[in-house]
Design a protein around this motif. Structure first.
Motif, mmCIF file in Angstrom:
data_model
loop_
_atom_site.group_PDB
_atom_site.id
_atom_site.type_symbol
_atom_site.label_atom_id
_atom_site.label_comp_id
_atom_site.label_asym_id
_atom_site.label_seq_id
_atom_site.Cartn_x
_atom_site.Cartn_y
_atom_site.Cartn_z
ATOM 1 N N MET A 150 0.823 -1.199 0.000
ATOM 2 C CA MET A 150 0.000 0.000 0.000
ATOM 3 C C MET A 150 0.865 1.260 0.000
ATOM 4 O O MET A 150 0.500 2.281 -0.610
ATOM 5 N N ASP A 151 2.005 1.203 0.645
ATOM 6 C CA ASP A 151 2.903 2.354 0.687
ATOM 7 C C ASP A 151 3.427 2.739 -0.692
ATOM 8 O O ASP A 151 3.911 3.861 -0.879
ATOM 9 N N ASP A 152 3.348 1.818 -1.655
ATOM 10 C CA ASP A 152 3.851 2.092 -2.998
ATOM 11 C C ASP A 152 2.758 2.592 -3.949
ATOM 12 O O ASP A 152 3.035 2.893 -5.113
ATOM 13 N N VAL A 153 1.520 2.651 -3.456
ATOM 14 C CA VAL A 153 0.403 3.100 -4.290
ATOM 15 C C VAL A 153 0.207 4.590 -4.078
ATOM 16 O O VAL A 153 0.033 5.060 -2.948
ATOM 17 N N LEU A 175 -1.226 -4.735 6.379
ATOM 18 C CA LEU A 175 -0.782 -3.681 7.294
ATOM 19 C C LEU A 175 0.742 -3.574 7.347
ATOM 20 O O LEU A 175 1.287 -2.475 7.494
ATOM 21 N N LYS A 176 1.428 -4.699 7.182
ATOM 22 C CA LYS A 176 2.900 -4.663 7.174
ATOM 23 C C LYS A 176 3.432 -3.892 5.971
ATOM 24 O O LYS A 176 4.539 -3.353 6.019
ATOM 25 N N GLY A 177 2.654 -3.846 4.913
ATOM 26 C CA GLY A 177 3.061 -3.101 3.720
ATOM 27 C C GLY A 177 2.508 -1.684 3.681
ATOM 28 O O GLY A 177 2.560 -1.020 2.645
ATOM 29 N N THR A 180 3.934 3.508 6.216
ATOM 30 C CA THR A 180 3.831 4.955 6.009
ATOM 31 C C THR A 180 2.379 5.394 5.880
ATOM 32 O O THR A 180 1.967 6.410 6.460
ATOM 33 N N THR A 181 1.585 4.641 5.147
ATOM 34 C CA THR A 181 0.170 4.970 4.961
ATOM 35 C C THR A 181 -0.563 5.068 6.287
ATOM 36 O O THR A 181 -1.392 5.961 6.495
ATOM 37 N N GLN A 213 -0.246 -2.149 18.765
ATOM 38 C CA GLN A 213 1.166 -1.788 18.624
ATOM 39 C C GLN A 213 1.383 -0.803 17.469
ATOM 40 O O GLN A 213 2.382 -0.070 17.452
ATOM 41 N N LEU A 214 0.443 -0.777 16.538
ATOM 42 C CA LEU A 214 0.524 0.170 15.418
ATOM 43 C C LEU A 214 -0.008 1.541 15.801
ATOM 44 O O LEU A 214 0.043 2.471 14.993
#
Length: 242
Positions: A150-153, A175-177, A180-181, A213-214
């Motif tokens: 998701m961070d790359d979209v 969620l691990k990806g 940043t989002t 934790q997030l």
């Protein structure tokens, strides 16, 4: 008689939501998504960006467009045939954008289990328990789908932001990806299981601790899936950024 009661209940959901009975019979009309967002409105008065991960045929996206008409919805669905239905159902909704790939912790290709019962399609195989409880989920074919972090979209995240996950046990990987989002996400909505519905999926306790934790705190349950025995198998949980 049971069918009559179900139709009566469905009509009540749509009328209470303000959508009107006509929406029940439109492509993508969904009692479950309407009820889910009706419940969410008690906690989320306004939202400007909605990330609908695991969009299926657009049920949640279309309901979201009703409850939050000013929001932009980004709907992700990896299965080609289901994505085609998503495009058809949302083609008149100018504020819904669609994406034909999965989201995960890495980018590339993903082995995916396309289920005959499309709601059960997942990157994880259905469990023996689910095949017993929902026999329609027993028919599966394995396909390969593109996957991105998701961070790359490239998406403009105008706050408040709601991230909805319905990816059948693959929520942690998404969620691990999205490290940043998630910094821009105000509300997190996802389905979690109390018993293993998919092989290898994290259950409620693991998911609850993971999202805490997030940096998210639990608001409350907004929906659930119950077996004929009345056992609650899965629940839709709403969290907000601390």
């Amino acid at each position: 008689m049971n069918v009559l009661f179900k139709m009566t209940d469905a009509a009540k959901v749509f009328l209470q939501s303000g959508r009107g009975l006509g929406a029940l019979f439109q492509p993508g009309g969904s009692v479950a998504s309407t009820q889910l967002l009706h419940n969410c409105r008690h906690y989320i008065p306004a939202v400007q960006t909605i990330l609908d991960v695991g969009a299926n045929q657009g049920q949640f996206a279309l309901s979201a467009a009703h409850f939050y008409p000013g929001a932009t919805v980004h709907a992700f669905e990896p299965v080609p045939e289901v994505y085609a239905a998503l495009q058809r159902n949302t083609r008149k909704a100018a504020r819904i954008s669609t994406y034909n790939f999965a989201l995960g912790s890495s980018s590339g290709a993903l082995n995916f289990y396309q289920n005959h019962y499309s709601h059960a399609s997942s990157a994880l195989p259905v469990s023996v328990l689910q095949r017993q409880v929902v026999p329609a989920t027993a028919t599966v074919q394995q396909i390969t789908v593109p996957v991105q972090r998701m961070d790359d979209v490239a998406i403009a995240l105008v706050p408040p932001v709601l991230l909805k996950l319905d990816v059948q046990g693959f929520e942690q990987e998404v969620l691990k990806g999205a490290t940043t989002t998630l910094q821009a996400v105000d509300y997190l909505l996802f389905e979690t299981s109390f018993v293993p519905m998919y092989d290898g999926e994290p259950l409620f306790d693991d998911m609850h601790q993971f999202v805490k934790q997030l940096g998210f705190e639990f608001i409350g349950p907004v929906g659930y899936y119950q077996a004929d025995t009345l056992q609650i198998l899965q629940m839709d949980l709403l969290y907000k950024k601390k």
